[in-house]
Design an enzyme around this catalytic site. Sequence first.
Site, PDB file in Angstrom:
ATOM      1  N   ASP A 125      12.573 106.440  13.827  1.00 32.41           N
ATOM      2  CA  ASP A 125      12.533 106.495  12.363  1.00 32.41           C
ATOM      3  C   ASP A 125      13.182 107.806  11.893  1.00 32.41           C
ATOM      4  OD1 ASP A 125      11.068 104.745  10.088  1.00 32.41           O
ATOM      5  OD2 ASP A 125      10.949 106.852   9.546  1.00 32.41           O
ATOM      6  N   TYR A 137      14.829 109.761  -0.883  1.00 35.27           N
ATOM      7  CA  TYR A 137      15.548 110.174  -2.086  1.00 35.27           C
ATOM      8  C   TYR A 137      16.745 111.058  -1.714  1.00 35.27           C
ATOM      9  CZ  TYR A 137      16.457 111.718  -6.828  1.00 35.27           C
ATOM     10  OH  TYR A 137      17.063 111.963  -8.039  1.00 35.27           O
ATOM     11  N   HIS A 182       9.117  99.062  16.289  1.00 38.31           N
ATOM     12  CA  HIS A 182       9.468 100.301  15.611  1.00 38.31           C
ATOM     13  C   HIS A 182       8.525 101.444  15.949  1.00 38.31           C
ATOM     14  CE1 HIS A 182      11.434 102.557  12.405  1.00 38.31           C
ATOM     15  NE2 HIS A 182      10.262 102.867  11.899  1.00 38.31           N
TER      16      HIS A 182
END
Length: 384
Positions: free
Chosen positions: A178, A306, A360
């Site tokens: 990740d 973001y 994951h």
Amino acid sequence: MTPTPFQLHVPEAAITDLRERLARTRLPDQAPGEPWAYGTDLAWMRGLIAHWLHEFDWRAQEARLNAWPLFSVPLAGIDLRYLHVPGVGPRPMPLLLSHGWPGSIFEFMDLIPRLADPARFGGDPADAFTVVAPSLPGYGLSFAPGQPRFSVEQIADAFASLMSQTLGYRRFATQGGDWGASISARLGLVHAERTIGVHLNLLPLRRDPAALVDDDDAARRYRIDLDRWLSEETGYSTQQGTRPQTLAFALTDSPVGLAAWIVEKMRAWSDCNGDIESAFSKDEILANVSLYWFTGAIGSSFWPYYARQHGPWPIPDGETVGVPMGYCEFPKEIVRPPRSLAARTFTDIRRWSVMPAGGHFAAMEEPEALAAEIRAFYRPLRAD
């Protein structure tokens, strides 16, 4: 920048407040159709809420975390918290272990001992690592209200400082999935002189169908997976990457909303065949969710999304990572790019392993298999 020992202790009043909120939960109705078809399932969440309210023992999970050597150091404008677990072997290699979203250092509870003390699990003590596992800036332990937000690039720089300047490791190994994969790759790019190698269980490559020019079986499979990912699975990252503050209001105020947001990803991204509890126990799920809840860190944990959406990719176009790289392809990972695509970014791929099971959250789902791969990748690099 002198580290000091740290222990997590959530005030009893915060635990009482959580239970009161759980008891007052207002639930939505269940959308028509199959369970989980439109997101987190109502019936399953009722069971999780009941477990959280009546059976889950936060103090036991807190003690489990505090059993490791935990430290705090003022770094990059925040108090960075991390585990620093000495290796048990003749020459432990320093290893920076980085988690991602929606994870935390709770992901590593079963992986760390297999890396730090391999002989305890039937391995070779010569493969031991001294493990440094930070809580990412803005996540869990490394969060305080009003602190600066961090991009992947800034996290990588902070971790390089932690390893080299604070802890005194001239060179160190890296591992991550990740965001941890992006952090590790970034370290291999901009701090190559300090990075022994980069081991990944997710490939941090641009998810751009136009970049895929090959037409073999691996490329075709990846194209199908990527099309599905882009059309069905990216709503969360768009929201977190464009309006993180708005979402933070809901998930900071509602523990059940927070749990539903995280649980849906843990189910969708794991090798569980739709049964989330075949991959994680309720206590494992709630330990992770509760850490986000008690620290109030969910809003700041969105910031790397973001920053990525409004800034450059952590590995800029035209640049490559030249340090040795190893990769574990777990079958239920969110996307699995072919080696030919990875080789355009990582120019020294030393190990590429296709795993039989796992998804994951490999450190939680398959800690023994992941630990074995990390040890095998770094074994020939120990002489460098």
